[in-house]
Design a protein around this motif. Structure first.
Motif, mmCIF file in Angstrom:
data_model
loop_
_atom_site.group_PDB
_atom_site.id
_atom_site.type_symbol
_atom_site.label_atom_id
_atom_site.label_comp_id
_atom_site.label_asym_id
_atom_site.label_seq_id
_atom_site.Cartn_x
_atom_site.Cartn_y
_atom_site.Cartn_z
ATOM 1 N N MET A 1 0.833 -1.193 0.000
ATOM 2 C CA MET A 1 0.000 0.000 0.000
ATOM 3 C C MET A 1 0.866 1.241 0.000
ATOM 4 N N PRO A 2 0.476 2.264 -0.708
ATOM 5 C CA PRO A 2 1.269 3.478 -0.747
ATOM 6 C C PRO A 2 1.286 4.179 0.603
ATOM 7 N N ASP A 3 2.390 4.898 0.860
ATOM 8 C CA ASP A 3 2.525 5.616 2.122
ATOM 9 C C ASP A 3 1.516 6.743 2.260
ATOM 10 N N ASP A 4 1.002 7.256 1.139
ATOM 11 C CA ASP A 4 0.084 8.395 1.187
ATOM 12 C C ASP A 4 -1.372 7.974 1.322
ATOM 13 N N LEU A 5 -1.635 6.687 1.601
ATOM 14 C CA LEU A 5 -3.008 6.210 1.691
ATOM 15 C C LEU A 5 -3.810 6.993 2.724
ATOM 16 N N HIS A 6 -3.200 7.279 3.885
ATOM 17 C CA HIS A 6 -3.938 7.971 4.943
ATOM 18 C C HIS A 6 -4.308 9.396 4.556
ATOM 19 N N THR A 7 -3.710 9.943 3.514
ATOM 20 C CA THR A 7 -4.029 11.307 3.098
ATOM 21 C C THR A 7 -4.930 11.341 1.870
ATOM 22 N N ASP A 8 -5.255 10.199 1.304
ATOM 23 C CA ASP A 8 -6.049 10.158 0.082
ATOM 24 C C ASP A 8 -7.504 9.799 0.411
ATOM 25 N N PRO A 9 -8.393 10.794 0.441
ATOM 26 C CA PRO A 9 -9.788 10.533 0.810
ATOM 27 C C PRO A 9 -10.477 9.507 -0.090
ATOM 28 N N SER A 10 -10.151 9.490 -1.372
ATOM 29 C CA SER A 10 -10.836 8.535 -2.252
ATOM 30 C C SER A 10 -10.440 7.100 -1.906
ATOM 31 N N LYS A 11 -9.178 6.879 -1.584
ATOM 32 C CA LYS A 11 -8.737 5.529 -1.202
ATOM 33 C C LYS A 11 -9.322 5.129 0.150
ATOM 34 N N LEU A 12 -9.329 6.054 1.098
ATOM 35 C CA LEU A 12 -9.934 5.753 2.392
ATOM 36 C C LEU A 12 -11.428 5.494 2.246
ATOM 37 N N GLY A 13 -12.083 6.275 1.396
ATOM 38 C CA GLY A 13 -13.513 6.072 1.148
ATOM 39 C C GLY A 13 -13.784 4.702 0.543
ATOM 40 N N ALA A 14 -12.937 4.276 -0.371
ATOM 41 C CA ALA A 14 -13.094 2.953 -0.980
ATOM 42 C C ALA A 14 -12.903 1.858 0.076
ATOM 43 N N LEU A 15 -11.936 2.051 0.970
ATOM 44 C CA LEU A 15 -11.733 1.068 2.039
ATOM 45 C C LEU A 15 -12.912 1.040 3.003
ATOM 46 N N LEU A 16 -13.478 2.195 3.287
ATOM 47 C CA LEU A 16 -14.671 2.240 4.147
ATOM 48 C C LEU A 16 -15.842 1.524 3.495
ATOM 49 N N MET A 17 -16.033 1.738 2.198
ATOM 50 C CA MET A 17 -17.128 1.069 1.492
ATOM 51 C C MET A 17 -16.916 -0.450 1.479
ATOM 52 N N ALA A 18 -15.682 -0.876 1.292
ATOM 53 C CA ALA A 18 -15.384 -2.316 1.330
ATOM 54 C C ALA A 18 -15.598 -2.861 2.741
ATOM 55 N N THR A 19 -15.243 -2.074 3.735
ATOM 56 C CA THR A 19 -15.464 -2.469 5.127
ATOM 57 C C THR A 19 -16.957 -2.617 5.401
ATOM 58 N N ALA A 20 -17.759 -1.734 4.826
ATOM 59 C CA ALA A 20 -19.217 -1.833 4.978
ATOM 60 C C ALA A 20 -19.719 -3.167 4.444
ATOM 61 N N GLY A 21 -19.035 -3.714 3.440
ATOM 62 C CA GLY A 21 -19.372 -5.020 2.886
ATOM 63 C C GLY A 21 -18.704 -6.165 3.638
ATOM 64 N N ARG A 22 -18.148 -5.873 4.804
ATOM 65 C CA ARG A 22 -17.504 -6.840 5.688
ATOM 66 C C ARG A 22 -16.236 -7.448 5.095
ATOM 67 N N ASP A 23 -15.493 -6.640 4.354
ATOM 68 C CA ASP A 23 -14.215 -7.066 3.789
ATOM 69 C C ASP A 23 -13.135 -6.854 4.859
ATOM 70 N N ALA A 24 -12.702 -7.938 5.489
ATOM 71 C CA ALA A 24 -11.731 -7.864 6.585
ATOM 72 C C ALA A 24 -10.373 -7.344 6.122
ATOM 73 N N HIS A 25 -9.985 -7.664 4.890
ATOM 74 C CA HIS A 25 -8.698 -7.181 4.370
ATOM 75 C C HIS A 25 -8.730 -5.660 4.186
ATOM 76 N N ALA A 26 -9.843 -5.142 3.708
ATOM 77 C CA ALA A 26 -9.983 -3.692 3.549
ATOM 78 C C ALA A 26 -9.983 -3.015 4.916
ATOM 79 N N PHE A 27 -10.650 -3.631 5.877
ATOM 80 C CA PHE A 27 -10.683 -3.077 7.222
ATOM 81 C C PHE A 27 -9.277 -3.031 7.818
ATOM 82 N N ARG A 28 -8.504 -4.081 7.601
ATOM 83 C CA ARG A 28 -7.123 -4.113 8.091
ATOM 84 C C ARG A 28 -6.290 -3.015 7.434
ATOM 85 N N ALA A 29 -6.487 -2.830 6.122
ATOM 86 C CA ALA A 29 -5.763 -1.777 5.408
ATOM 87 C C ALA A 29 -6.171 -0.401 5.937
#
Length: 195
Positions: A1-29
């Protein structure tokens, strides 16, 4: 994962949406990308590492269960997650203060510390007038999110809509909380902040 992930709202938003679908790997990321910053935020509020860790854990449990309720058009992902962790930290602070002495949670740690600091000089004492002290005591008696809504509206000069967006809440809820909080503040101030 890129180091700038925590600053990229679109990537964080995608991880949140995947987490909403109970994706444990996305939640870990999501956890890996944001936990250090969120822990630091909780630590600034609670000032004890073990309490900050508890707030972070409770926050991420809420994020896991509440990810489906996240709406990207209302708040940036990091703003939403910070609000979740902040609320958990305030709940822990409220519980620990209540357990210690039954008092209300301080409205603002720096203000309350300055008011209780007997070594502050005349300039500091003048700056915190008795009215400001009474307001701080009354604000401390408001519930955490209600206090935050009032603070954002009046101390940060945000509109009700902006407060709602910041807290990821409906505007009607924010208006009601602010109206009720102002009524409580008015009654408390009428009694010199002692009510």
């Amino acid at each position: 994962m890129p180091d700038d992930l925590h600053t990229d709202p679109s990537k964080l938003g995608a991880l949140l949406m995947a987490t909403a679908g109970r994706d444990a790997h996305a939640f870990r990321a999501l956890y890996d990308a944001t936990s250090a910053k969120l822990f630091g935020y909780a630590l600034r509020i609670l000032r004890k590492r073990e309490l900050a860790e508890e707030a972070l854990q409770e926050g991420f449990v809420s994020i896991w269960h509440g990810a489906a309720g996240y709406h990207g058009h209302l708040a940036a992902p990091m703003t939403w997650m910070t609000t979740v962790v902040r609320n958990k930290a305030l709940d822990i602070l409220r519980r620990s203060v209540a357990a210690a002495d039954g008092d209300a949670v301080p409205f603002d740690g720096d203000i309350m510390d300055a008011m209780q600091d007997s070594t502050s000089g005349p300039d500091g004492q003048l700056q915190l007038s008795s009215d400001a002290q009474a307001l701080a005591r009354c604000m401390a008696r408001l519930e955490g999110l209600h206090r935050q809504a009032v603070g954002l509206a009046f101390f940060h000069d945000l509109s009700h809509g902006e407060v709602a967006k910041q807290l990821a809440l409906p505007v009607g809820t924010v208006k009601t909380w602010i109206r009720r909080s102002l009524e409580k503040l008015k009654a408390c101030l009428a009694h010199g902040g002692l009510r």
